[in-house]
Design a protein around this motif. Structure first.
Motif, mmCIF file in Angstrom:
data_model
loop_
_atom_site.group_PDB
_atom_site.id
_atom_site.type_symbol
_atom_site.label_atom_id
_atom_site.label_comp_id
_atom_site.label_asym_id
_atom_site.label_seq_id
_atom_site.Cartn_x
_atom_site.Cartn_y
_atom_site.Cartn_z
ATOM 1 N N MET A 1 -5.936 -8.817 -38.963
ATOM 2 C CA MET A 1 -5.861 -8.518 -40.306
ATOM 3 C C MET A 1 -7.038 -7.339 -40.548
ATOM 4 S SD MET A 1 -6.075 -10.671 -43.724
ATOM 5 C CE MET A 1 -6.038 -9.892 -45.421
ATOM 6 N N PRO A 2 -6.598 -6.130 -40.896
ATOM 7 C CA PRO A 2 -7.401 -5.090 -41.394
ATOM 8 C C PRO A 2 -8.657 -5.416 -42.346
ATOM 9 C CG PRO A 2 -5.206 -4.280 -41.460
ATOM 10 C CD PRO A 2 -5.059 -5.744 -41.525
ATOM 11 N N SER A 3 -9.793 -4.798 -42.156
ATOM 12 C CA SER A 3 -10.834 -5.096 -43.026
ATOM 13 C C SER A 3 -11.380 -4.019 -43.693
ATOM 14 C CB SER A 3 -11.942 -6.020 -42.197
ATOM 15 O OG SER A 3 -13.274 -5.830 -43.115
ATOM 16 N N PRO A 4 -11.196 -3.703 -44.867
ATOM 17 C CA PRO A 4 -11.793 -2.346 -45.501
ATOM 18 C C PRO A 4 -13.103 -2.099 -45.312
ATOM 19 C CG PRO A 4 -10.516 -3.722 -47.023
ATOM 20 C CD PRO A 4 -10.693 -4.473 -45.922
ATOM 21 N N LEU A 5 -14.191 -3.352 -45.238
ATOM 22 C CA LEU A 5 -15.392 -3.235 -44.685
ATOM 23 C C LEU A 5 -15.770 -2.744 -43.582
ATOM 24 C CD1 LEU A 5 -18.552 -3.583 -45.410
ATOM 25 C CD2 LEU A 5 -18.172 -6.104 -44.647
ATOM 26 N N LEU A 6 -15.058 -3.203 -42.459
ATOM 27 C CA LEU A 6 -15.287 -3.018 -40.939
ATOM 28 C C LEU A 6 -14.711 -1.537 -40.734
ATOM 29 C CD1 LEU A 6 -14.470 -6.473 -39.312
ATOM 30 C CD2 LEU A 6 -16.593 -5.490 -40.004
ATOM 31 N N ASP A 7 -13.453 -1.009 -41.642
ATOM 32 C CA ASP A 7 -13.036 0.377 -41.267
ATOM 33 C C ASP A 7 -14.071 1.094 -41.742
ATOM 34 O OD1 ASP A 7 -10.675 -0.820 -40.332
ATOM 35 O OD2 ASP A 7 -9.629 -0.781 -42.035
ATOM 36 N N ARG A 8 -14.631 0.740 -42.925
ATOM 37 C CA ARG A 8 -15.812 1.880 -43.612
ATOM 38 C C ARG A 8 -16.953 1.985 -42.712
ATOM 39 N NH1 ARG A 8 -19.335 4.178 -44.050
ATOM 40 N NH2 ARG A 8 -20.587 4.748 -45.938
ATOM 41 N N LEU A 140 -15.403 -17.588 -51.905
ATOM 42 C CA LEU A 140 -14.063 -17.128 -51.752
ATOM 43 C C LEU A 140 -13.161 -17.223 -53.101
ATOM 44 C CD1 LEU A 140 -11.988 -16.096 -49.586
ATOM 45 C CD2 LEU A 140 -11.514 -18.734 -49.550
ATOM 46 N N GLU A 141 -13.364 -18.256 -53.612
ATOM 47 C CA GLU A 141 -12.726 -18.416 -55.094
ATOM 48 C C GLU A 141 -13.094 -17.148 -55.986
ATOM 49 O OE1 GLU A 141 -13.866 -22.276 -56.229
ATOM 50 O OE2 GLU A 141 -12.516 -23.346 -54.707
ATOM 51 N N GLY A 142 -14.069 -16.796 -55.770
ATOM 52 C CA GLY A 142 -14.705 -15.640 -56.664
ATOM 53 C C GLY A 142 -14.234 -14.148 -56.491
ATOM 54 N N GLY A 143 -13.476 -14.020 -55.113
ATOM 55 C CA GLY A 143 -13.314 -12.923 -54.698
ATOM 56 C C GLY A 143 -14.165 -12.081 -54.051
ATOM 57 N N CYS A 144 -15.106 -12.543 -53.051
ATOM 58 C CA CYS A 144 -15.830 -11.616 -52.249
ATOM 59 C C CYS A 144 -15.290 -11.059 -51.250
ATOM 60 C CB CYS A 144 -17.303 -12.421 -51.904
ATOM 61 S SG CYS A 144 -16.596 -13.852 -50.687
ATOM 62 N N ASP A 145 -15.702 -9.910 -50.958
ATOM 63 C CA ASP A 145 -15.225 -9.009 -49.678
ATOM 64 C C ASP A 145 -15.637 -9.358 -48.405
ATOM 65 O OD1 ASP A 145 -13.838 -7.260 -51.616
ATOM 66 O OD2 ASP A 145 -15.963 -6.447 -52.154
ATOM 67 N N ALA A 146 -16.982 -10.142 -48.365
ATOM 68 C CA ALA A 146 -17.329 -10.650 -47.339
ATOM 69 C C ALA A 146 -18.479 -11.802 -47.397
ATOM 70 C CB ALA A 146 -18.236 -9.391 -46.393
ATOM 71 N N PHE A 147 -18.624 -12.403 -46.503
ATOM 72 C CA PHE A 147 -19.840 -13.479 -46.266
ATOM 73 C C PHE A 147 -21.111 -12.711 -45.802
ATOM 74 C CE2 PHE A 147 -16.167 -16.696 -46.011
ATOM 75 C CZ PHE A 147 -16.414 -16.845 -47.376
ATOM 76 N N GLN A 171 -10.331 -14.766 -41.977
ATOM 77 C CA GLN A 171 -10.311 -13.546 -41.741
ATOM 78 C C GLN A 171 -11.337 -12.736 -42.368
ATOM 79 O OE1 GLN A 171 -8.208 -12.044 -39.611
ATOM 80 N NE2 GLN A 171 -7.429 -14.102 -39.028
ATOM 81 N N MET A 172 -12.217 -13.407 -43.154
ATOM 82 C CA MET A 172 -13.196 -12.804 -44.034
ATOM 83 C C MET A 172 -14.259 -12.295 -43.095
ATOM 84 S SD MET A 172 -14.307 -12.382 -47.180
ATOM 85 C CE MET A 172 -13.409 -13.512 -48.168
ATOM 86 N N PRO A 173 -14.598 -11.011 -43.278
ATOM 87 C CA PRO A 173 -15.649 -10.431 -42.452
ATOM 88 C C PRO A 173 -17.130 -11.121 -42.670
ATOM 89 C CG PRO A 173 -14.791 -8.509 -43.672
ATOM 90 C CD PRO A 173 -14.089 -9.729 -44.298
ATOM 91 N N VAL A 174 -18.120 -11.465 -41.875
ATOM 92 C CA VAL A 174 -18.903 -12.162 -41.786
ATOM 93 C C VAL A 174 -20.185 -11.153 -41.282
ATOM 94 C CG1 VAL A 174 -20.224 -14.226 -41.121
ATOM 95 C CG2 VAL A 174 -17.840 -14.688 -41.603
ATOM 96 N N ILE A 175 -21.141 -11.195 -41.845
ATOM 97 C CA ILE A 175 -22.351 -10.317 -41.815
ATOM 98 C C ILE A 175 -23.486 -11.616 -41.530
ATOM 99 C CG2 ILE A 175 -24.208 -8.704 -42.456
ATOM 100 C CD1 ILE A 175 -21.952 -7.712 -44.452
ATOM 101 N N ALA A 204 -19.297 -13.759 -35.428
ATOM 102 C CA ALA A 204 -19.589 -12.764 -36.603
ATOM 103 C C ALA A 204 -19.288 -11.438 -36.343
ATOM 104 C CB ALA A 204 -21.299 -12.858 -36.363
ATOM 105 N N ASP A 205 -18.862 -10.862 -37.385
ATOM 106 C CA ASP A 205 -18.522 -9.453 -37.270
ATOM 107 C C ASP A 205 -19.518 -8.462 -37.306
ATOM 108 O OD1 ASP A 205 -15.311 -9.845 -37.678
ATOM 109 O OD2 ASP A 205 -16.309 -11.060 -39.114
#
Length: 617
Positions: A1-8, A140-147, A171-175, A204-205
């Motif tokens: 699944m594409p990740s806007p953060l990783l794409d950026r 996740l319930e709040g709608g974050c873009d990454a952990f 699929q959530m990016p993890v820093i 970890a991403d």
């Protein structure tokens, strides 16, 4: 699944925000307050911080949820609000992003639990994963873009957080950020390469470093991180130097310009996310934004103008072949050992206790136990008195009581090294009485670890390293033991605790006071099925009937049988003599069932202990 953060990140470096706590502190919030709870009670204040960072040019902001876990929130009575606070933390950050109108990313911050994991602390890996799972669900319930996992000094703990985050959102990016000390290693001795390799294998991403050190040492650590990360993006968020306390407030010396040059140097190394941690502000972020926007390379200096500040550990010194066994252990193996407890004074005058030590030395006592503020009451440093006795009466073995109540992991290790340098070789590892029992019931107890954890630290030092696995040069040569309670009300629970202590490898045991032979026999019989290490039976001569009642009813861990208290009652004014006689009887009866005796004088009456010893064959 594409990740806007990783794409950026694939397109180039991204600027993150700076400290949240520093800004809240500057705006009047006390460090004693719960920063995370402000998401509920003062969301506008938290939103203003986010907006200031976005206005300064941050493309990634972190939620105000660093301490949002049940372990840390329990100190504020909020342990049942983890998911609510986490969810609200994301909503506040998203609201700030919408108001500013910038396409920034919101990273859900997850910090350490604040207590060490087993075997050095009370929390199991299963406990840790459960706590991290709850906060990740809320984010996740709040709608974050990454952990964003940040400021972890224990590799096992951050791996537990990573597993929990992955279970919540695959699929959530993890820093994943690890913190390193000035020796370039984690608290438990992992190198940057080891940490990066483990985190990438666990999924970890983005891997990186934050907090604990300032820009210069972080650059040195980043060289290893970037090399180990390969193609994976790397993140870096240093403190603005080391904090200073002046004018009633904390200040960090790193200027915006200094952090801006760090950003340029980090990007030159290959770092993809650059931000700040403690002490950094929107001013620092703005300066970093302007520096990165200039696209000018970092200044290259001649080698003589550079500096490297990471400290190298002492070179290991191999233990001498056939290193001499600690003399206390040899004595416990060869004969029945007698030790007498000496409590440090409540003031600075040591005349009485030193006279007690002189009497013990003259009468041929083998050792003295020096207690560490028993019952959590303020007394002179046990180590200071131990050294004084050791200096004046070198023939006496000194058994230093050492509790985990008042020292964090760093203080424990520092004091152990100091004790060894002073010639103190015998450590009784204790958790310690809680402050609620003593002079300062509201004092903060540390309890970073417990008695088993402390024994494991001593084990490592005897092998030549600290808890982090960093060399301390020559290994120490401590004899170390722990306490047990043969008269515990729940003996099954006590033996479960004893078994945990035995796993940590004590070399001797010392007991709470015992008053009758039958309870001692029961204890020894059960203990013999677990270990054969030396045991010193604790005997505390009674002074009177009231003294017996006080010990039985008011002092934790002491049980005086009914028949003993009845005998003391009948003794009337002759209680002190009868108390000594009872102690003499027990000592005579238990000699074949113990390796030594640990006598505890009441009210500093050392003469009573000598009277007990007069009955020895």
């Amino acid at each position: 699944m594409p990740s806007p953060l990783l794409d950026r990140l694939a397109r180039g470096p991204l600027l993150a925000d700076g400290a949240m706590g520093t800004l809240l502190y500057e705006r009047g919030v006390s460090y004693d307050d719960c920063f995370d709870e402000l998401n509920l009670s003062r969301p506008t204040l938290v939103e203003e911080v986010h907006r200031d960072y976005l206005a300064a040019g941050a493309e990634l902001i972190e939620t105000n949820t660093f301490g949002c876990n049940a372990v840390r929130l329990a100190a504020h009575g909020l342990e049942d609000k983890v998911r609510l606070i986490a969810r609200q933390g994301v909503k506040v950050a998203r609201a700030a992003r919408e108001i500013v109108g910038t396409p920034a990313f919101v990273a859900g911050s997850i910090g350490p639990l604040g207590k060490p994991l087993a075997p050095f602390g009370p929390l199991t890996l299963a406990d840790a994963e459960r706590h991290f799972h709850a906060v990740a669900e809320g984010l996740l319930e709040g709608g974050c873009d990454a952990f964003l996992l940040e400021t972890f000094q224990d590799l096992n703990e951050i791996l537990a957080a990573l597993r929990s985050a992955r279970r919540v959102a695959l699929q959530m990016p993890v820093i994943a950020h690890v913190s390193f000390g000035l020796d370039g290693k984690t608290l438990y001795g992992h190198t940057p390469a080891q940490a990066v390799t483990a985190l990438l294998r666990a999924g970890a991403d983005v891997v990186g470093v934050n907090c604990s050190v300032g820009p210069q040492p972080m650059l040195e650590i980043l060289e290893e991180v970037v090399a180990a990360a390969g193609e994976a993006p790397v993140s870096a968020m240093p403190n603005a130097g080391l904090p200073q306390f002046s004018g009633g407030r904390f200040h960090y010396p790193g200027s915006p310009e200094y952090l801006a040059e760090f950003a340029a140097r980090a990007v030159d190394l290959g770092v993809r996310i650059v931000g700040g941690c403690c002490g950094t502000t929107p001013r620092h972020v703005r300066a970093m934004r302007e520096r990165l926007a200039s696209h000018l390379p970092a200044e290259k200096l001649p080698s003589g103008a550079e500096v490297r500040v990471l400290e190298r550990s002492p070179e290991p010194v191999a233990a001498q072949a056939g290193r001499e066994e600690p003399s206390l252990l040899r004595k416990l193996r060869e004969r029945f050992v007698v030790s007498v407890e000496i409590d440090p004074p409540r003031g600075t005058n040591t005349a009485k206790v030193m006279e007690g030590a002189r009497l013990m030395a003259q009468r041929g006592v083998d050792a003295v136990n020096v207690a560490d503020s028993p019952m959590a009451r303020i007394r002179m440093s046990a180590m200071a008195l131990s050294y004084q006795i050791h200096h004046h009466f070198p023939r006496l073995e000194i058994i230093l009581h050492f509790t985990t109540r008042d020292r964090n992991l760093m203080g424990l290790q520092s004091d152990l090294l100091g004790a060894h340098a002073l010639g103190l070789r015998n450590i009784l590892c204790l958790t310690g009485d809680p402050p609620s029992l003593g002079d300062y019931p509201n004092a903060t107890a540390v309890f970073d670890t417990d008695a088993p954890g402390l024994m494991r630290i001593v084990q490592r030092m005897n092998a030549g390293t600290d808890l982090a696995g960093t060399s301390i040069g020559a290994p120490t040569n401590f004899a170390y033991g722990c306490g047990v309670n043969p008269t515990a009300e729940d003996l099954d629970a006590e033996f479960a605790w004893v078994a945990k202590k035995l796993e940590a490898g004590p070399q001797f045991l010392m007991t709470q006071p015992v008053y009758d032979l039958e309870s001692w026999k029961r204890f020894v019989d059960r203990l013999s099925g677990l270990t054969d290490i030396p045991v010193l039976i604790g005997i505390l001569p009674l002074q009177s009937y009231r003294h017996a009642e006080f010990l039985h009813n008011e002092v934790p861990g002491i049980h005086v049988p009914d028949w003993i208290r009845e005998r003391m009652h009948r003794a009337g004014n002759d209680g002190q003599r009868v108390g000594v006689a009872l102690a003499q009887e027990l000592l005579a009866q238990c000699r074949g069932l113990a390796n030594g005796v640990y006598l505890m004088p009441s009210f500093g009456r050392f003469e009573n202990c000598l009277e007990v010893l007069d009955a020895r064959p």
